[in-house]
Design a protein around this motif. Sequence first.
Motif, mmCIF file in Angstrom:
data_model
loop_
_atom_site.group_PDB
_atom_site.id
_atom_site.type_symbol
_atom_site.label_atom_id
_atom_site.label_comp_id
_atom_site.label_asym_id
_atom_site.label_seq_id
_atom_site.Cartn_x
_atom_site.Cartn_y
_atom_site.Cartn_z
ATOM 1 N N ALA A 1 0.852 -1.195 0.000
ATOM 2 C CA ALA A 1 0.000 0.000 0.000
ATOM 3 C C ALA A 1 0.888 1.245 0.000
ATOM 4 C CB ALA A 1 -0.883 0.023 1.249
ATOM 5 N N ILE B 1 -8.709 -3.889 -4.435
ATOM 6 C CA ILE B 1 -9.476 -2.637 -4.471
ATOM 7 C C ILE B 1 -10.450 -2.553 -3.305
ATOM 8 C CG2 ILE B 1 -9.245 -2.382 -6.969
ATOM 9 C CD1 ILE B 1 -12.127 -3.420 -7.258
ATOM 10 N N ASP C 1 0.633 11.270 -7.686
ATOM 11 C CA ASP C 1 0.607 10.083 -8.542
ATOM 12 C C ASP C 1 2.021 9.649 -8.939
ATOM 13 O OD1 ASP C 1 -2.136 10.258 -8.402
ATOM 14 O OD2 ASP C 1 -2.457 10.109 -10.568
ATOM 15 N N VAL D 1 -4.312 -6.459 -8.094
ATOM 16 C CA VAL D 1 -4.711 -5.185 -7.497
ATOM 17 C C VAL D 1 -5.827 -5.482 -6.499
ATOM 18 C CG1 VAL D 1 -5.668 -2.894 -7.927
ATOM 19 C CG2 VAL D 1 -4.142 -3.935 -9.614
ATOM 20 N N ASP E 1 -4.857 -0.919 -2.725
ATOM 21 C CA ASP E 1 -5.586 0.348 -2.869
ATOM 22 C C ASP E 1 -6.566 0.452 -1.701
ATOM 23 O OD1 ASP E 1 -7.311 2.403 -3.578
ATOM 24 O OD2 ASP E 1 -7.758 1.621 -5.577
ATOM 25 N N ASN E 2 -6.171 1.239 -0.685
ATOM 26 C CA ASN E 2 -6.971 1.321 0.538
ATOM 27 C C ASN E 2 -7.005 2.771 1.026
ATOM 28 O OD1 ASN E 2 -8.250 1.004 2.959
ATOM 29 N ND2 ASN E 2 -6.829 -0.497 3.803
ATOM 30 N N HIS F 1 -3.566 2.933 -11.944
ATOM 31 C CA HIS F 1 -3.569 1.469 -11.769
ATOM 32 C C HIS F 1 -3.014 0.788 -13.016
ATOM 33 C CE1 HIS F 1 -5.165 0.412 -7.917
ATOM 34 N NE2 HIS F 1 -6.319 1.023 -8.065
ATOM 35 N N THR G 1 -5.786 8.177 -3.301
ATOM 36 C CA THR G 1 -6.806 7.672 -4.209
ATOM 37 C C THR G 1 -6.170 7.370 -5.563
ATOM 38 O OG1 THR G 1 -8.506 8.940 -3.078
ATOM 39 C CG2 THR G 1 -9.014 8.202 -5.312
ATOM 40 N N PHE G 2 -6.241 6.106 -5.968
ATOM 41 C CA PHE G 2 -5.724 5.700 -7.279
ATOM 42 C C PHE G 2 -6.736 6.054 -8.367
ATOM 43 C CE2 PHE G 2 -3.357 2.812 -4.547
ATOM 44 C CZ PHE G 2 -2.174 2.574 -5.214
#
Lengths: 291, 291
Positions: free
Chosen positions: A101, A160, A110, A158, A132-133, A146, A140-141
């Motif tokens: 993470a 989610i 990013d 991945v 992705d947590n 991704h 925030t992806f």
Amino acid sequence: MFTGLSAFPLTPTDESGVDEKAFAGLVARLAEAGVDSIGALGSTGGYAYLTREERARAARTAVDAAGGVPVVVGIGALRTSQVRALAEDAQQAGASALLLAPVSYQPLTDDEVFGLYEDISREVSVPLCVYDNPGTTHFTFSDELHGRIAALPNIGAVKIPGIPADQAPDRIAALRSTLPGHAAIGVSGDAFAAGGLSAGADLWFSVIGGLLPQQCLAITRAAADGDADRATALSERMEPLWALFRRYGSQRVTSAAAEHLGLVSHPNLPKPLRGLDAAARREVADALEAL
Amino acid sequence: MFTGLSAFPLTPTDESGVDEKAFAGLVARLAEAGVDSIGALGSTGGYAYLTREERARAARTAVDAAGGVPVVVGIGALRTSQVRALAEDAQQAGASALLLAPVSYQPLTDDEVFGLYEDISREVSVPLCVYDNPGTTHFTFSDELHGRIAALPNIGAVKIPGIPADQAPDRIAALRSTLPGHAAIGVSGDAFAAGGLSAGADLWFSVIGGLLPQQCLAITRAAADGDADRATALSERMEPLWALFRRYGSQRVTSAAAEHLGLVSHPNLPKPLRGLDAAARREVADALEAL
């Protein structure tokens, strides 16, 4: 590796450190139940709170206790150099995959998150799962990000956040279209897992699966058999637990539930985290007994 | 201790560790400028990214370089046991005060945050400053919680986030009414500091003060002299920098500015954090040259 039910146990921890005997017991119990993989040192496993040494020992304990069931080990940390060291330790412990993470203190851009996965993915020799947590990392992806990350070497999956069932087919299709074919999609957010699996996710990364593997395997197998109604019905039986997750947080509820089942002693969360109070524990016990 | 300008320098860090010589230079420069205190290992100082050993060494370096100016040392960490160890190290290094934020991974409850300050405040022998920084900790203090915590032993100050000038008098009065009389209120959010000081805050915990101490001392002294208009006018001259802080984050801007001034080498942020790109660096250089 990235299929079916990936069950994430607690890492019972108090001020004196990790209770390795209890942790080994939790892991062995999951392996015996037949889960597809075991997620050691996930968020429920409190990875962020433990030292490098505690994490290395816990990874070895998990692999030893898993009896051949693949173990995914969480390697997230604030600093890339720490992540690199944790990846080495986890691989030496025999991890079959790594879960990473983008843990943050200063909000990350990013490019910074891409750089983290770029640095780590090229150094590992087992598959890496992008974790992705946003509830814990506050990052925030985008799907575009991704896609860029999943095109790096060694990205296997991945993980989610939970998606409501009515949005799951579109969400998973959109993400799938940005990922290379070899990258699996795993859902989390236990209350939403049945919907996510029925909508085509490859696996369920499960908090409650780390404690109630049979019930979660039944949901997972029903979805894999194409019986979405049965998966949903089995999940809805667990609604009292999902309600407690929403109210108190899944880690605190799982901690109290594990105590109620006699699997861990008290306290088992690292301070400043605290267990639930007596009234909330009673609610947890009632929810478990109703199952 | 908690008065005037508390200046928070970067801790220049790359993949090989902390550049202690450059860090000592930054601290000595602040002491020579006459700041009232120096904040080592604050958010801008990247405390959350450093190991216990790096932090202990940086605390000693700061105290040595400060030449008698009081040094506040950041001791925040995810786990209470780590905070306890960091508090010991900072006190042994000669810290005059400690700065503690409720760093989180799992979202914390009010009782958990109170418990953290309860555990630490009774073990320390120098004043503790409560560090309220929701942008990085994702924890929001209520005034009621601030009041409960400030009533614990050894709480010397509360560092609050930036408040727009028109809201500052009410905000500071409200907080003041919940705190014991001995607890100082310090403002942060550099763009808002002039307003906060003129509205009665006791001190300014300043990011840019760690790099441009003269300009920030002029603002601080104007506010202390009751010349709110002059404090505001001096602050408004720095608006190009505040705009860059909002756009790129204060730590990245301060990092680029310190490089531009020849005070640190490149890179100086711990990965995955990255410095600004060339275009943004040019904006930082322009903003500095306009001052």
